[in-house]
Design a protein around this motif. Sequence first.
Motif, mmCIF file in Angstrom:
data_model
loop_
_atom_site.group_PDB
_atom_site.id
_atom_site.type_symbol
_atom_site.label_atom_id
_atom_site.label_comp_id
_atom_site.label_asym_id
_atom_site.label_seq_id
_atom_site.Cartn_x
_atom_site.Cartn_y
_atom_site.Cartn_z
ATOM 1 N N PRO A 76 -2.757 -2.493 -17.294
ATOM 2 C CA PRO A 76 -4.155 -2.874 -17.037
ATOM 3 C C PRO A 76 -4.262 -3.772 -15.812
ATOM 4 N N VAL A 77 -5.276 -3.506 -14.991
ATOM 5 C CA VAL A 77 -5.561 -4.322 -13.806
ATOM 6 C C VAL A 77 -7.045 -4.654 -13.809
ATOM 7 N N ALA A 114 -5.518 -0.019 -7.571
ATOM 8 C CA ALA A 114 -6.855 -0.162 -8.153
ATOM 9 C C ALA A 114 -7.873 -0.536 -7.072
ATOM 10 N N ILE A 115 -7.496 -1.421 -6.172
ATOM 11 C CA ILE A 115 -8.396 -1.843 -5.088
ATOM 12 C C ILE A 115 -8.751 -0.667 -4.196
ATOM 13 N N LEU A 116 -7.747 0.136 -3.847
ATOM 14 C CA LEU A 116 -7.998 1.302 -3.001
ATOM 15 C C LEU A 116 -8.848 2.339 -3.732
ATOM 16 N N ALA A 117 -8.608 2.509 -5.042
ATOM 17 C CA ALA A 117 -9.399 3.456 -5.826
ATOM 18 C C ALA A 117 -10.862 3.029 -5.884
ATOM 19 N N ALA A 118 -11.090 1.713 -5.855
ATOM 20 C CA ALA A 118 -12.462 1.191 -5.877
ATOM 21 C C ALA A 118 -13.106 1.223 -4.497
ATOM 22 N N GLY A 119 -12.328 1.547 -3.470
ATOM 23 C CA GLY A 119 -12.869 1.631 -2.121
ATOM 24 C C GLY A 119 -12.984 0.299 -1.414
ATOM 25 N N ARG A 174 -14.132 0.680 -16.375
ATOM 26 C CA ARG A 174 -15.485 0.352 -15.937
ATOM 27 C C ARG A 174 -15.353 -0.294 -14.567
ATOM 28 N N LYS A 175 -16.444 -0.734 -14.004
ATOM 29 C CA LYS A 175 -16.397 -1.282 -12.662
ATOM 30 C C LYS A 175 -15.444 -2.472 -12.595
ATOM 31 N N GLY A 176 -14.446 -2.338 -11.733
ATOM 32 C CA GLY A 176 -13.481 -3.410 -11.532
ATOM 33 C C GLY A 176 -12.342 -3.457 -12.532
ATOM 34 N N GLU A 177 -12.363 -2.536 -13.537
ATOM 35 C CA GLU A 177 -11.314 -2.524 -14.564
ATOM 36 C C GLU A 177 -10.591 -1.182 -14.539
ATOM 37 N N TYR A 178 -9.263 -1.233 -14.450
ATOM 38 C CA TYR A 178 -8.468 -0.012 -14.292
ATOM 39 C C TYR A 178 -7.214 -0.065 -15.157
ATOM 40 N N GLU A 179 -6.713 1.136 -15.487
ATOM 41 C CA GLU A 179 -5.352 1.293 -15.985
ATOM 42 C C GLU A 179 -4.553 1.983 -14.889
ATOM 43 N N ILE A 180 -3.407 1.443 -14.565
ATOM 44 C CA ILE A 180 -2.569 1.989 -13.506
ATOM 45 C C ILE A 180 -1.315 2.585 -14.123
ATOM 46 N N MET A 181 -1.114 3.881 -13.888
ATOM 47 C CA MET A 181 0.084 4.540 -14.407
ATOM 48 C C MET A 181 1.161 4.520 -13.337
ATOM 49 N N MET A 193 0.841 -1.205 0.000
ATOM 50 C CA MET A 193 0.000 0.000 0.000
ATOM 51 C C MET A 193 0.873 1.251 0.000
ATOM 52 N N HIS A 194 1.961 1.207 0.758
ATOM 53 C CA HIS A 194 2.890 2.339 0.788
ATOM 54 C C HIS A 194 3.557 2.519 -0.576
ATOM 55 N N ASP A 195 3.987 1.397 -1.185
ATOM 56 C CA ASP A 195 4.647 1.468 -2.488
ATOM 57 C C ASP A 195 3.698 1.918 -3.594
ATOM 58 N N SER A 196 2.404 1.675 -3.434
ATOM 59 C CA SER A 196 1.438 2.009 -4.482
ATOM 60 C C SER A 196 1.151 3.508 -4.569
ATOM 61 N N ARG A 197 1.696 4.282 -3.641
ATOM 62 C CA ARG A 197 1.439 5.735 -3.662
ATOM 63 C C ARG A 197 1.985 6.389 -4.919
ATOM 64 N N THR A 198 2.987 5.771 -5.569
ATOM 65 C CA THR A 198 3.557 6.343 -6.792
ATOM 66 C C THR A 198 2.717 6.005 -8.027
ATOM 67 N N CYS A 199 1.656 5.227 -7.843
ATOM 68 C CA CYS A 199 0.804 4.819 -8.964
ATOM 69 C C CYS A 199 -0.473 5.663 -9.008
ATOM 70 N N LYS A 200 -1.023 5.832 -10.203
ATOM 71 C CA LYS A 200 -2.302 6.527 -10.383
ATOM 72 C C LYS A 200 -3.270 5.595 -11.081
ATOM 73 N N ALA A 201 -4.522 5.600 -10.610
ATOM 74 C CA ALA A 201 -5.532 4.685 -11.143
ATOM 75 C C ALA A 201 -6.509 5.436 -12.045
ATOM 76 N N TYR A 202 -6.777 4.855 -13.234
ATOM 77 C CA TYR A 202 -7.749 5.390 -14.173
ATOM 78 C C TYR A 202 -8.772 4.292 -14.458
ATOM 79 N N GLN A 203 -10.028 4.558 -14.113
ATOM 80 C CA GLN A 203 -11.046 3.528 -14.246
ATOM 81 C C GLN A 203 -11.571 3.431 -15.669
#
Length: 298
Positions: A233-234, A259-264, A219-226, A207-217
Amino acid sequence: MVRQTNPGSAAYCAWSQQNGPNKALIFSSIFISFKGVIDGVGAGCRSLIGVDGTHLKGNYGGILKDCNRGDDWCIMSDRQKGIDPALTELWPEVKRSATSPFTFKKAMNRIKKANHLALVWLSKLGDQERWTKHKYDPKICSDENTSNFVESSNATLGVDRCRPILTLLEGIRRVCMTRIASRRQKCQDWNNADPCPNIVKRIRKLMHDSRTCKAYQSRKGEYEIMEGKSMLPVSLNNKNCICGVWQTTGIPCRHAIRAILAAGYDPHRYVSTWYSGRAYKQAYAHHINTIPDHEHWP
């Protein structure tokens, strides 16, 4: 005595007959597997076996073959000292080792540039599922591709490696007996549905390491992570990330965590049940019974 005190255990001893007038019997080998370990492996361990040889330091030499597991099996070995030829002969269909196809191809291209003969050597190892991580069976949920986790037994044995065979075996038995008992006691208060404490720590770091990533949704459950200049794709619906780590280990990678955190959602929900408190308790639910000193043997 192993079979008498621990019913259901496997214990086989082999002897060879010495040439000469006395035809004396000489110790050759012994195999032991305790019932408590067998039951724990079957109930709470993944189908991953590590095989390694421990060279004994006593007057008689020899090798202790250690096997840690833990009916689709995957075997890890160092491919040395006769281990791999023996597995090939006795268990030819089993997967030997096992990161995504894209990164695998890039790695092969780099190897080819360095030395094309290395690719020839790799091709002779057999199917890719025997030596590449991206071909791992995802049901096993492990990113191990070394035998380090069995070589740790060498340090555990300590001075017992220099002692006679019965003393050595008693030392190993006692270590296994107390380790199972201590781990069974340690996990009593764990929640069955939650991941084990070590996995919780691992998720916290991810979770700490994922701070450098950005999530772009998408659709529901589908994301692109920069991540930096990369876009990965996730899919939370299929529980996979293009990097291959989530599928291989059963633990969400940092991209999946973002992606999981972005989805709440709670990342712990997406960890394989192999890492749950319930699986850990099943692995150590059994025990090795005590064995009296050899002076009390028949």
